[in-house]
Design an enzyme around this catalytic site. Structure first.
Site, PDB file in Angstrom:
ATOM      1  N   TYR A  71       0.844  -1.190   0.000  1.00 56.42           N
ATOM      2  CA  TYR A  71       0.000   0.000   0.000  1.00 56.42           C
ATOM      3  C   TYR A  71       0.878   1.237   0.000  1.00 56.42           C
ATOM      4  CZ  TYR A  71       0.897   0.870   4.995  1.00 56.42           C
ATOM      5  OH  TYR A  71       1.497   1.143   6.200  1.00 56.42           O
ATOM      6  N   CYS A  72       0.256   2.366  -0.394  1.00 53.68           N
ATOM      7  CA  CYS A  72       1.024   3.617  -0.377  1.00 53.68           C
ATOM      8  C   CYS A  72       0.118   4.775   0.010  1.00 53.68           C
ATOM      9  CB  CYS A  72       1.762   3.847  -1.694  1.00 53.68           C
ATOM     10  SG  CYS A  72       0.757   3.793  -3.185  1.00 53.68           S
ATOM     11  N   ARG A  73       0.054   5.826  -0.816  1.00 55.37           N
ATOM     12  CA  ARG A  73      -0.576   7.075  -0.391  1.00 55.37           C
ATOM     13  C   ARG A  73      -2.080   7.124  -0.610  1.00 55.37           C
ATOM     14  NH1 ARG A  73       4.301  10.353  -3.242  1.00 55.37           N
ATOM     15  NH2 ARG A  73       5.700  10.486  -1.438  1.00 55.37           N
TER      16      ARG A  73
END
Length: 218
Positions: A177-179
């Site tokens: 996952y990221c932003r």
């Protein structure tokens, strides 16, 4: 002032908030601010926009109640006014994706490699975390990870992933996952992991959406 005038005055303030979101640069800035408090200079570097441009957009969003600011020394720092800003953005995004064909086409093109088919939503991810069957991989920069992350997540920025594959536990599916939903870092990570024969999927949102939903964070 009668009730009709009062109502219109209230709507005027609502419209001012909506107007403050009416620029693509502001959405990009909010995506970064949602990861944790950032200085104007840091936001300028992250968006490749001039400091003066960033400052102007931030001031307009601050007047609309979307962000808050504080000064430390000669630097100005900005954070979200509260997590409801993320919920507001998510609601607008969903309306646009559901009702505007061009937006749907752009979203499909953005996820053009098909990795969206292997994305997991928050409910499914929470169930997998509770069962202990996955390893969470946060591929954002360390600064953003330190400001807050999903429980138990490992932090390996995507540009370091190739050299640090041995740090990943064997025998578990990796959920990157990221932003947020339009951050390509997690998709790049999933593609790299699959090329190495590692089972991997991505979270269909990001840290800010997870936190705004009231789910546990560290």
């Amino acid at each position: 002032m009668n009730r009709t005038e009062q109502k219109r005055s209230i709507y005027q303030h609502f419209a001012a908030v909506a107007k403050a979101l009416g620029h693509e640069y502001r959405w990009e800035l909010l995506e970064l601010i949602a990861q944790g408090e950032r200085s104007v200079e840091s936001l300028s570097q992250g968006t490749e926009l001039a400091v003066a441009t960033v400052s102007q957009h931030l001031q307009q969003m601050r007047r609309a109640g979307l962000v808050r600011s504080r000064k430390e020394g000669r630097f100005m720092y900005y954070g979200l006014a509260d997590d409801r800003v993320i919920s507001l953005m998510a609601g607008l995004r969903e309306v646009a994706e559901r009702n505007i064909a061009e937006v749907r086409q752009l979203v499909d093109s953005f996820h053009g490699d098909g990795s969206e088919l292997d994305a997991v939503d928050a409910d499914e991810l929470m169930a997998q975390i509770e069962s202990g069957g996955v390893t969470l991989l946060d591929v954002r920069p360390e600064q953003e990870y330190s400001a807050g992350h999903l429980p138990g997540a490992l932090n390996i920025p995507v540009e370091e992933l190739q050299e640090r594959l041995r740090e990943l536990p064997e025998g578990q599916t990796i959920v990157a996952y990221c932003r947020g939903p339009f951050c390509a870092l997690s998709e790049d990570a999933v593609q790299l992991l699959r090329e190495q024969g590692i089972a991997a999927v991505r979270f269909d949102s990001g840290y800010p959406e997870w936190k705004a939903s009231g789910l546990p964070v560290q």
